[in-house]
Design a protein around this motif. Structure first.
Motif, PDB file in Angstrom:
ATOM      1  N   TRP A  92       0.875  -1.168   0.000  1.00  0.00           N
ATOM      2  CA  TRP A  92       0.000   0.000   0.000  1.00  0.00           C
ATOM      3  C   TRP A  92       0.912   1.217   0.000  1.00  0.00           C
ATOM      4  N   THR A  93       0.873   1.993  -1.050  1.00  0.00           N
ATOM      5  CA  THR A  93       1.637   3.244  -1.065  1.00  0.00           C
ATOM      6  C   THR A  93       0.727   4.331  -0.506  1.00  0.00           C
ATOM      7  N   VAL A  94       1.164   4.926   0.585  1.00  0.00           N
ATOM      8  CA  VAL A  94       0.409   5.935   1.315  1.00  0.00           C
ATOM      9  C   VAL A  94       0.941   7.302   0.914  1.00  0.00           C
ATOM     10  N   ASN A  95       0.065   8.149   0.407  1.00  0.00           N
ATOM     11  CA  ASN A  95       0.463   9.506   0.012  1.00  0.00           C
ATOM     12  C   ASN A  95      -0.608  10.479   0.478  1.00  0.00           C
ATOM     13  N   HIS A  96      -0.276  11.303   1.475  1.00  0.00           N
ATOM     14  CA  HIS A  96      -1.190  12.329   1.962  1.00  0.00           C
ATOM     15  C   HIS A  96      -0.650  13.674   1.515  1.00  0.00           C
ATOM     16  N   ILE A  97      -1.516  14.469   0.911  1.00  0.00           N
ATOM     17  CA  ILE A  97      -1.113  15.762   0.373  1.00  0.00           C
ATOM     18  C   ILE A  97      -1.961  16.839   1.025  1.00  0.00           C
ATOM     19  N   GLN A  98      -1.294  17.862   1.570  1.00  0.00           N
ATOM     20  CA  GLN A  98      -2.033  18.992   2.135  1.00  0.00           C
ATOM     21  C   GLN A  98      -2.334  19.976   1.016  1.00  0.00           C
ATOM     22  N   LEU A  99      -3.606  20.275   0.839  1.00  0.00           N
ATOM     23  CA  LEU A  99      -4.049  21.178  -0.212  1.00  0.00           C
ATOM     24  C   LEU A  99      -3.866  22.636   0.204  1.00  0.00           C
ATOM     25  N   ALA A 100      -4.032  23.560  -0.734  1.00  0.00           N
ATOM     26  CA  ALA A 100      -3.863  24.989  -0.464  1.00  0.00           C
ATOM     27  C   ALA A 100      -4.805  25.474   0.634  1.00  0.00           C
ATOM     28  N   ASP A 101      -5.997  24.846   0.754  1.00  0.00           N
ATOM     29  CA  ASP A 101      -6.954  25.254   1.793  1.00  0.00           C
ATOM     30  C   ASP A 101      -6.718  24.526   3.120  1.00  0.00           C
ATOM     31  N   LYS A 102      -5.574  23.835   3.242  1.00  0.00           N
ATOM     32  CA  LYS A 102      -5.132  23.119   4.447  1.00  0.00           C
ATOM     33  C   LYS A 102      -5.851  21.787   4.678  1.00  0.00           C
ATOM     34  N   GLN A 103      -6.801  21.416   3.808  1.00  0.00           N
ATOM     35  CA  GLN A 103      -7.397  20.090   3.920  1.00  0.00           C
ATOM     36  C   GLN A 103      -6.424  19.083   3.321  1.00  0.00           C
ATOM     37  N   LYS A 104      -6.594  17.817   3.722  1.00  0.00           N
ATOM     38  CA  LYS A 104      -5.699  16.775   3.218  1.00  0.00           C
ATOM     39  C   LYS A 104      -6.454  15.809   2.332  1.00  0.00           C
ATOM     40  N   MET A 105      -5.753  15.299   1.330  1.00  0.00           N
ATOM     41  CA  MET A 105      -6.293  14.264   0.456  1.00  0.00           C
ATOM     42  C   MET A 105      -5.254  13.168   0.308  1.00  0.00           C
ATOM     43  N   SER A 106      -5.716  12.006  -0.086  1.00  0.00           N
ATOM     44  CA  SER A 106      -4.822  10.884  -0.331  1.00  0.00           C
ATOM     45  C   SER A 106      -4.710  10.615  -1.813  1.00  0.00           C
ATOM     46  N   ALA A 107      -3.567  10.097  -2.198  1.00  0.00           N
ATOM     47  CA  ALA A 107      -3.336   9.604  -3.555  1.00  0.00           C
ATOM     48  C   ALA A 107      -2.626   8.260  -3.369  1.00  0.00           C
ATOM     49  N   ASP A 108      -3.370   7.294  -2.838  1.00  0.00           N
ATOM     50  CA  ASP A 108      -2.824   6.002  -2.449  1.00  0.00           C
ATOM     51  C   ASP A 108      -2.951   4.994  -3.584  1.00  0.00           C
ATOM     52  N   LYS A 109      -2.260   3.856  -3.414  1.00  0.00           N
ATOM     53  CA  LYS A 109      -2.290   2.789  -4.424  1.00  0.00           C
ATOM     54  C   LYS A 109      -2.076   1.457  -3.718  1.00  0.00           C
ATOM     55  N   LEU A 110      -2.764   0.433  -4.190  1.00  0.00           N
ATOM     56  CA  LEU A 110      -2.521  -0.947  -3.778  1.00  0.00           C
ATOM     57  C   LEU A 110      -1.832  -1.657  -4.929  1.00  0.00           C
ATOM     58  N   ALA A 111      -0.889  -2.541  -4.611  1.00  0.00           N
ATOM     59  CA  ALA A 111      -0.193  -3.280  -5.668  1.00  0.00           C
ATOM     60  C   ALA A 111       0.176  -4.675  -5.171  1.00  0.00           C
ATOM     61  N   PHE A 112       0.073  -5.645  -6.072  1.00  0.00           N
ATOM     62  CA  PHE A 112       0.557  -6.995  -5.811  1.00  0.00           C
ATOM     63  C   PHE A 112       1.941  -7.098  -6.428  1.00  0.00           C
ATOM     64  N   ILE A 113       2.938  -7.492  -5.623  1.00  0.00           N
ATOM     65  CA  ILE A 113       4.315  -7.609  -6.087  1.00  0.00           C
ATOM     66  C   ILE A 113       4.640  -9.100  -6.181  1.00  0.00           C
ATOM     67  N   PRO A 114       4.571  -9.692  -7.383  1.00  0.00           N
ATOM     68  CA  PRO A 114       4.819 -11.134  -7.519  1.00  0.00           C
ATOM     69  C   PRO A 114       6.279 -11.486  -7.222  1.00  0.00           C
ATOM     70  N   GLY A 115       6.462 -12.633  -6.586  1.00  0.00           N
ATOM     71  CA  GLY A 115       7.811 -13.136  -6.332  1.00  0.00           C
ATOM     72  C   GLY A 115       8.548 -12.415  -5.217  1.00  0.00           C
ATOM     73  N   MET A 116       7.857 -11.524  -4.503  1.00  0.00           N
ATOM     74  CA  MET A 116       8.497 -10.776  -3.411  1.00  0.00           C
ATOM     75  C   MET A 116       7.726 -11.012  -2.117  1.00  0.00           C
ATOM     76  N   THR A 117       8.429 -10.868  -1.014  1.00  0.00           N
ATOM     77  CA  THR A 117       7.833 -10.994   0.308  1.00  0.00           C
ATOM     78  C   THR A 117       8.331  -9.849   1.178  1.00  0.00           C
ATOM     79  N   HIS A 118       7.521  -9.480   2.154  1.00  0.00           N
ATOM     80  CA  HIS A 118       7.936  -8.479   3.136  1.00  0.00           C
ATOM     81  C   HIS A 118       8.515  -9.226   4.329  1.00  0.00           C
TER      82      HIS A 118
END
Length: 130
Positions: A92-118
Motif C-alpha cells: 500500500w503506497t500511502v500519500n497524503h497531500i495537504q491542499l492549499a486550503d489546508k485540507q488533506k487528500m490521499s493519492a494512495d495505491k494498492l499493488a501486488f508484487i509477484p515473487g516478493m515478500t515483506h
C-alpha cells in the motif's frame, strides 16, 4: 466466512480506513480499500490471484513499513506491506497531500508484487525450495 465479502479488521483504531475482500467468480479475490478520512473518500481495488481464504489467513491486522516515511509538512509518503501471500506480497503506497486550503487528500495505491515478500521491513525475493 461470507461467500461474497469479508471485512478485514485493523488492530490500530487510529486507522479509520475500511478494508475487505470480495470473492470473484474466477476463483480470484478482489481486495478493496476505502480511504475515509479525506476531503473526498478514495476507493482502491486490487485483484489477487488467490482465494478469499488465503487473503484472510494472511491478514495480520496491520500494515508494516517497507520504506521510511517522507514528511515535509505538505506531503507524507510511505510504502507499507499489508500481507504476504505464497506467490508475492501486497503493498500500500500511502500519500497524503495537504491542499492549499489546508485540507488533506490521499493519492494512495494498492499493488501486488509477484515473487516478493515483506520481511523485517524489507522487500525480498521469495526463494524457491526444492
Amino acid at each position: 466466512m461470507n461467500t461474497y465479502m469479508n471485512m478485514l479488521e485493523w488492530e490500530d483504531s487510529a486507522i479509520p480506513h475500511r478494508l475487505w475482500v470480495e470473492r470473484l467468480d474466477n476463483g480470484r479475490t478482489r481486495l478493496c480499500m476505502k480511504i475515509v478520512k479525506d476531503v473526498e473518500p478514495e476507493m482502491l481495488y486490487l485483484e489477487l490471484p488467490v482465494s478469499q481464504e488465503k487473503v484472510m489467513g494472511a491478514w495480520q491486522g496491520r500494515a508494516a513499513a517497507v520504506s521510511d516515511a517522507y514528511d515535509d509538512g505538505c506531503l507524507y509518503s510511505q510504502v507499507r506491506s499489508l500481507f504476504n501471500l505464497d506467490n508475492g506480497c501486497v503493498v500500500w503506497t500511502v500519500n497524503h497531500i495537504q491542499l492549499a486550503d489546508k485540507q488533506k487528500m490521499s493519492a494512495d495505491k494498492l499493488a501486488f508484487i509477484p515473487g516478493m515478500t515483506h520481511d523485517q521491513g524489507l522487500l525480498k525475493a521469495i526463494l524457491e525450495t526444492a
